[in-house]
Design a protein around this motif. Sequence first.
Motif, mmCIF file in Angstrom:
data_model
loop_
_atom_site.group_PDB
_atom_site.id
_atom_site.type_symbol
_atom_site.label_atom_id
_atom_site.label_comp_id
_atom_site.label_asym_id
_atom_site.label_seq_id
_atom_site.Cartn_x
_atom_site.Cartn_y
_atom_site.Cartn_z
ATOM 1 N N PRO A 192 0.812 -1.222 0.000
ATOM 2 C CA PRO A 192 0.000 0.000 0.000
ATOM 3 C C PRO A 192 0.845 1.272 0.000
ATOM 4 O O PRO A 192 0.512 2.239 -0.703
ATOM 5 N N LYS A 193 1.934 1.284 0.774
ATOM 6 C CA LYS A 193 2.770 2.479 0.852
ATOM 7 C C LYS A 193 3.375 2.819 -0.508
ATOM 8 O O LYS A 193 3.494 3.998 -0.876
ATOM 9 N N ALA A 194 3.757 1.797 -1.275
ATOM 10 C CA ALA A 194 4.347 2.037 -2.591
ATOM 11 C C ALA A 194 3.324 2.637 -3.541
ATOM 12 O O ALA A 194 3.634 3.548 -4.317
ATOM 13 N N VAL A 195 2.093 2.129 -3.496
ATOM 14 C CA VAL A 195 1.037 2.660 -4.367
ATOM 15 C C VAL A 195 0.668 4.082 -3.952
ATOM 16 O O VAL A 195 0.433 4.950 -4.800
ATOM 17 N N LEU A 196 0.637 4.332 -2.653
ATOM 18 C CA LEU A 196 0.373 5.686 -2.162
ATOM 19 C C LEU A 196 1.452 6.646 -2.653
ATOM 20 O O LEU A 196 1.155 7.767 -3.085
ATOM 21 N N THR A 197 2.696 6.226 -2.608
ATOM 22 C CA THR A 197 3.805 7.062 -3.082
ATOM 23 C C THR A 197 3.649 7.377 -4.565
ATOM 24 O O THR A 197 3.846 8.515 -4.995
ATOM 25 N N ALA A 198 3.268 6.356 -5.350
ATOM 26 C CA ALA A 198 3.066 6.564 -6.790
ATOM 27 C C ALA A 198 1.939 7.562 -7.037
ATOM 28 O O ALA A 198 2.031 8.417 -7.924
ATOM 29 N N ALA A 199 0.876 7.470 -6.240
ATOM 30 C CA ALA A 199 -0.245 8.400 -6.378
ATOM 31 C C ALA A 199 0.184 9.826 -6.066
ATOM 32 O O ALA A 199 -0.138 10.762 -6.807
ATOM 33 N N LEU A 200 0.917 9.992 -4.971
ATOM 34 C CA LEU A 200 1.342 11.336 -4.566
ATOM 35 C C LEU A 200 2.326 11.941 -5.557
ATOM 36 O O LEU A 200 2.282 13.146 -5.825
ATOM 37 N N ILE A 201 3.203 11.120 -6.119
ATOM 38 C CA ILE A 201 4.153 11.614 -7.122
ATOM 39 C C ILE A 201 3.397 12.094 -8.361
ATOM 40 O O ILE A 201 3.671 13.171 -8.903
ATOM 41 N N SER A 202 2.419 11.295 -8.813
ATOM 42 C CA SER A 202 1.649 11.659 -10.006
ATOM 43 C C SER A 202 0.841 12.926 -9.780
ATOM 44 O O SER A 202 0.826 13.834 -10.628
ATOM 45 N N LEU A 203 0.178 13.008 -8.629
ATOM 46 C CA LEU A 203 -0.617 14.203 -8.330
ATOM 47 C C LEU A 203 0.276 15.424 -8.126
ATOM 48 O O LEU A 203 -0.074 16.538 -8.512
ATOM 49 N N GLY A 204 1.450 15.201 -7.514
ATOM 50 C CA GLY A 204 2.408 16.293 -7.339
ATOM 51 C C GLY A 204 2.914 16.811 -8.669
ATOM 52 O O GLY A 204 3.061 18.036 -8.867
ATOM 53 N N LEU A 205 3.183 15.886 -9.602
ATOM 54 C CA LEU A 205 3.631 16.294 -10.935
ATOM 55 C C LEU A 205 2.547 17.099 -11.641
ATOM 56 O O LEU A 205 2.838 18.120 -12.284
ATOM 57 N N ALA A 206 1.295 16.658 -11.497
ATOM 58 C CA ALA A 206 0.175 17.404 -12.089
ATOM 59 C C ALA A 206 0.125 18.819 -11.510
ATOM 60 O O ALA A 206 -0.110 19.795 -12.239
ATOM 61 N N GLY A 207 0.370 18.936 -10.192
ATOM 62 C CA GLY A 207 0.351 20.238 -9.548
ATOM 63 C C GLY A 207 1.460 21.146 -10.038
ATOM 64 O O GLY A 207 1.226 22.338 -10.314
ATOM 65 N N VAL A 208 2.657 20.612 -10.170
ATOM 66 C CA VAL A 208 3.805 21.416 -10.612
ATOM 67 C C VAL A 208 3.610 21.878 -12.056
ATOM 68 O O VAL A 208 3.812 23.055 -12.388
ATOM 69 N N LEU A 209 3.217 20.945 -12.925
ATOM 70 C CA LEU A 209 3.008 21.299 -14.326
ATOM 71 C C LEU A 209 1.859 22.296 -14.471
ATOM 72 O O LEU A 209 1.914 23.215 -15.299
ATOM 73 N N GLY A 210 0.827 22.113 -13.656
ATOM 74 C CA GLY A 210 -0.290 23.046 -13.679
ATOM 75 C C GLY A 210 0.130 24.439 -13.240
ATOM 76 O O GLY A 210 -0.322 25.442 -13.797
ATOM 77 N N LEU A 211 0.997 24.504 -12.238
ATOM 78 C CA LEU A 211 1.510 25.794 -11.768
ATOM 79 C C LEU A 211 2.288 26.499 -12.865
ATOM 80 O O LEU A 211 2.152 27.722 -13.064
ATOM 81 N N VAL A 212 3.101 25.745 -13.612
ATOM 82 C CA VAL A 212 3.848 26.324 -14.730
ATOM 83 C C VAL A 212 2.888 26.874 -15.772
ATOM 84 O O VAL A 212 3.065 27.991 -16.288
ATOM 85 N N LEU A 213 1.851 26.095 -16.084
ATOM 86 C CA LEU A 213 0.882 26.517 -17.095
ATOM 87 C C LEU A 213 0.142 27.789 -16.666
ATOM 88 O O LEU A 213 -0.070 28.699 -17.470
ATOM 89 N N VAL A 214 -0.221 27.845 -15.403
ATOM 90 C CA VAL A 214 -0.902 29.042 -14.890
ATOM 91 C C VAL A 214 0.037 30.248 -14.933
ATOM 92 O O VAL A 214 -0.365 31.354 -15.312
ATOM 93 N N ALA A 215 1.291 30.022 -14.566
ATOM 94 C CA ALA A 215 2.259 31.124 -14.531
ATOM 95 C C ALA A 215 2.474 31.720 -15.915
ATOM 96 O O ALA A 215 2.503 32.945 -16.079
ATOM 97 N N VAL A 216 2.619 30.865 -16.923
ATOM 98 C CA VAL A 216 2.893 31.388 -18.267
ATOM 99 C C VAL A 216 1.640 32.004 -18.887
ATOM 100 O O VAL A 216 1.744 32.881 -19.744
ATOM 101 N N SER A 217 0.469 31.548 -18.449
ATOM 102 C CA SER A 217 -0.766 32.113 -18.995
ATOM 103 C C SER A 217 -1.141 33.418 -18.291
ATOM 104 O O SER A 217 -1.851 34.256 -18.846
ATOM 105 N N GLY A 218 -0.677 33.567 -17.036
ATOM 106 C CA GLY A 218 -0.974 34.777 -16.272
ATOM 107 C C GLY A 218 -2.345 34.789 -15.631
ATOM 108 O O GLY A 218 -2.709 35.782 -14.988
ATOM 109 N N HIS A 219 -3.096 33.707 -15.762
ATOM 110 C CA HIS A 219 -4.436 33.637 -15.174
ATOM 111 C C HIS A 219 -4.342 32.920 -13.823
ATOM 112 O O HIS A 219 -4.663 31.739 -13.691
#
Length: 290
Positions: free
Chosen positions: A86-113
């Motif tokens: 379970p801990k390994a799957v939880l880690t994979a989930a958090l990494i994927s969601l974290g990556l989505a958050g970081v990439l989303g932040l970049v997209l928001v920053a470049v769009s200015g919205h």
Amino acid sequence: MASLSEWIEGARPRTLPNAVAPVVAGVGAAIALDAFSWWRSALALLVSLSLIVGVNYANDYSDGIRGTDENRVGPLRLVGSGVAAPKAVLTAALISLGLAGVLGLVLVAVSGHWWLLGMGALCILGAWFYTGGKKPYGYYGFGEIAVFVFFGLAGVLGTVYVQAGRVSWAALACAVAVGCFSTAVLTANNLRDIPTDVEAGKRTLATRLGDQGTRRLYLALVAVPFALAVVLPFTTHSLAGLPLLSAPLLIQSVSAIRHDATGRDLIPALRDTGLAMLAWAVLAAVGLNL
């Protein structure tokens, strides 16, 4: 330890059209507004893919530790089957969601919205609390609403907005269509799982509507995108009716739903609905620009 192929299967590749279709439809709407940006589109696609993989691993983890997946009929569940800790799957989930958050932040920053950060945060929180937390909303019949909002409205309109700074009626129609398709995928999944979900105490919308009610809901959901495809050409003065060509992909799926298929016989319905959604999005993106 789970093998690489098991980790890939645990990410549920058959659900990836749910992440790709909204971006494709959004790109088509953005091109129609003369606002296409290939790198912003690519970032939006990576955010969407990371988010859905994170959702799938998070669901695997949360359902697995609750015992919901012990008797599930369908693709491999990493925790429920015992092939991954379970801990390994939880880690994979958090990494994927974290990556989505970081990439989303970049997209928001470049769009200015910057207000889009709120929408992004809601998407990530929605991904986790679907089956996570003490009172996951997916266990109370709200999963379909969340899928419609996050992988329909937010996915399509967000892709358009970060490029054009506005949306159009055509974009909204595409968002509703993709949202209905994505919700239909979940509805077919939950229809298949009614017996095991009832046993596990998981009160999805399908368990509340019952077998026949859920089948009627699925048929209504897949009808909406094609109704919109009939209307769009008259409002956009384009060949936006092209998505009607994706209808044959649903023949077997609709037949299975109408003829009371159950268990593993419903698995192809999930695949075909996802492929029809992706084909609809591609054809809509092309048609809006012809």
